[in-house]
Write an enzyme that holds these catalytic residues in place. Structure first.
Site, PDB file in Angstrom:
ATOM      1  N   HIS A 192       0.816  -1.214  -0.062  1.00  0.00           N
ATOM      2  CA  HIS A 192      -0.413   0.234   0.285  1.00  0.00           C
ATOM      3  C   HIS A 192       0.783   1.558  -0.637  1.00  0.00           C
ATOM      4  O   HIS A 192       0.571   2.222  -0.666  1.00  0.00           O
ATOM      5  CB  HIS A 192      -0.872   0.308   0.606  1.00  0.00           C
ATOM      6  CG  HIS A 192      -2.314  -0.801   1.183  1.00  0.00           C
ATOM      7  ND1 HIS A 192      -1.352  -1.925   2.310  1.00  0.00           N
ATOM      8  CD2 HIS A 192      -3.053  -1.544   0.642  1.00  0.00           C
ATOM      9  CE1 HIS A 192      -2.367  -2.661   2.354  1.00  0.00           C
ATOM     10  NE2 HIS A 192      -3.124  -2.460   0.814  1.00  0.00           N
ATOM     11  N   GLN A 243      -8.838  -7.879 -10.266  1.00  0.00           N
ATOM     12  CA  GLN A 243      -9.428  -6.896  -9.674  1.00  0.00           C
ATOM     13  C   GLN A 243      -8.908  -5.504 -10.184  1.00  0.00           C
ATOM     14  O   GLN A 243      -9.895  -4.706 -10.934  1.00  0.00           O
ATOM     15  CB  GLN A 243      -9.348  -6.723  -8.349  1.00  0.00           C
ATOM     16  CG  GLN A 243      -9.969  -5.245  -7.848  1.00  0.00           C
ATOM     17  CD  GLN A 243      -9.336  -5.578  -5.993  1.00  0.00           C
ATOM     18  OE1 GLN A 243     -10.168  -5.046  -5.657  1.00  0.00           O
ATOM     19  NE2 GLN A 243      -8.547  -4.758  -5.985  1.00  0.00           N
ATOM     20  N   GLY A 269      -2.957  -1.981  -6.913  1.00  0.00           N
ATOM     21  CA  GLY A 269      -1.329  -3.195  -6.554  1.00  0.00           C
ATOM     22  C   GLY A 269      -2.012  -4.057  -7.957  1.00  0.00           C
ATOM     23  O   GLY A 269      -3.371  -4.906  -8.084  1.00  0.00           O
ATOM     24  N   GLN A 319     -17.604  -7.483  -0.290  1.00  0.00           N
ATOM     25  CA  GLN A 319     -17.170  -8.193  -1.478  1.00  0.00           C
ATOM     26  C   GLN A 319     -16.617  -9.494  -0.648  1.00  0.00           C
ATOM     27  O   GLN A 319     -15.731 -10.147  -0.872  1.00  0.00           O
ATOM     28  CB  GLN A 319     -16.610  -7.356  -1.689  1.00  0.00           C
ATOM     29  CG  GLN A 319     -15.222  -7.047  -0.775  1.00  0.00           C
ATOM     30  CD  GLN A 319     -14.119  -5.843  -1.160  1.00  0.00           C
ATOM     31  OE1 GLN A 319     -14.177  -4.613  -1.324  1.00  0.00           O
ATOM     32  NE2 GLN A 319     -13.201  -5.879  -1.932  1.00  0.00           N
ATOM     33  N   LYS A 337      -0.860  -7.233  -7.701  1.00  0.00           N
ATOM     34  CA  LYS A 337      -1.305  -8.524  -6.784  1.00  0.00           C
ATOM     35  C   LYS A 337      -2.846  -8.796  -7.064  1.00  0.00           C
ATOM     36  O   LYS A 337      -2.517  -9.718  -7.562  1.00  0.00           O
ATOM     37  CB  LYS A 337      -1.318  -7.950  -5.687  1.00  0.00           C
ATOM     38  CG  LYS A 337      -0.646  -9.490  -5.086  1.00  0.00           C
ATOM     39  CD  LYS A 337      -0.534  -9.513  -3.164  1.00  0.00           C
ATOM     40  CE  LYS A 337      -1.481 -10.899  -2.879  1.00  0.00           C
ATOM     41  NZ  LYS A 337      -3.304 -10.549  -2.954  1.00  0.00           N
ATOM     42  N   SER A 359      -2.498  -8.387   2.841  1.00  0.00           N
ATOM     43  CA  SER A 359      -2.362  -7.739   4.801  1.00  0.00           C
ATOM     44  C   SER A 359      -3.151  -9.993   4.625  1.00  0.00           C
ATOM     45  O   SER A 359      -2.555  -9.877   6.280  1.00  0.00           O
ATOM     46  CB  SER A 359      -4.164  -7.390   4.790  1.00  0.00           C
ATOM     47  OG  SER A 359      -3.931  -7.110   3.209  1.00  0.00           O
TER      48      SER A 359
END
Ligand code: PAF
Length: 288
Positions: free
Chosen positions: A38, A156, A150, A62, A152, A189
């Site tokens: 982040h 998304q 991001g 979500q 990653k 996370s």
């Protein structure tokens, strides 16, 4: 200190005032549990736009698995400290009631179609509908901005690009490189929920992606790259593969083949100690 705003009208006003003073807003949306990944987005937003703003909101819409929502770590004090040190000017941190007054009753969600229904979308029903709803709402509240995501969560990123294009939202979407630990594990996370052994097991995702990339670079087929990822994944006892896939990075469409020199995106996801992990890597098809 980073200013903390919890009211949606106040955020709308604050962002309008910043723009009226000539600022370009660089916006990073997060669900808190902030880490160096982040921070890289906050810093890039600040470097490129001058003003870096962030949102911290754990979006219940979500989470297809309610236990995942409950297990999600929330520590606003820590997160604000990270945001402050990364030069974030203001953070929107609304309550669930402020964002979704009807929750847990159903709220408005947005379906972007097929690219949101494969891979992560197939395994997590409704996940991207909830992501799209919150992203659209936060972009509308913020107004014209450059927004940083991001890579990653590569699917998304592709879904958000489609959302922004289809709804003509006034935002430029910027994808940013994955930040990795020294051993290749992508920062997430979710890693905090792994034991030390689980954390070691998590290295398999990156190893599998490397194997897929190498297979392609040697002139192998797309199917060969996917098979190489599956093979590495199957050798790790603590890892349950959800999928290994190769997609077109521009459209997120499944690829049957790739011409030499063509860039592709390799993706992998699976469970370690009950925690869903995902990762991806850019690769280039080699000469046959
Ligand atoms: O990637 C995330 O953290 C979330 O999906 C996002 C984009 C902040 C929406 O809640």
């Amino acid at each position: 200190m980073t200013e903390v705003i919890t009211s949606l009208p106040r955020w709308r006003e604050r962002t309008a005032t910043l723009r009226a003073s000539g600022a370009t807003i660089g916006l990073t949306m997060t669900m808190g549990a902030l880490h160096a990944g982040h921070v890289s987005l906050f810093e890039r937003a600040r470097a490129e736009c001058g003003v870096s703003l962030a949102t911290i909101f754990v979006n219940p819409l979500q989470f297809n698995d309610p236990e995942d929502f409950v297990a999600y770590r929330m520590d606003l004090t820590d997160d604000l400290d990270v945001a402050h040190r990364a030069g974030v000017t203001a953070v929107l941190a609304p309550s669930t009631a402020a964002m979704w007054p009807r929750w847990p009753a159903p709220s408005t969600t947005i379906r972007v179609g097929e690219i949101a229904e494969t891979l992560e979308g197939a395994d997590r029903a409704g996940h991207f509908d909830g992501v799209c709803a919150v992203v659209a709402k936060l972009l509308v509240l913020t107004g014209p901005c450059v927004t940083y995501f991001g890579e990653k969560d590569f699917q998304q990123l592709c879904v958000v690009r489609r959302l922004v294009a289809d709804l003509a939202l006034d935002a430029e979407v910027v994808g940013c490189p994955i930040v990795r630990e020294d051993d290749g594990v992508a920062l997430s996370s979710r890693n905090a929920r792994l034991s030390a052994a689980g954390r070691r097991t998590a290295r398999v995702l990156h190893r599998a992606l490397d194997a897929g990339r190498d297979a392609l670079a040697r002139g192998g087929t797309v199917q060969g790259a996917t098979a190489a990822m599956r093979s590495v994944a199957s050798e790790e006892p603590g890892f349950q593969l959800a999928y290994a896939a190769t997609v077109d990075p521009a459209t997120f469409g499944a690829l049957a083949e790739a011409a030499p020199g063509e860039p592709v995106r390799l993706l992998i996801s699976g469970m370690v100690e009950g925690v869903r992990l995902l990762d991806n890597l850019e690769a280039v098809a080699g000469r046959a």
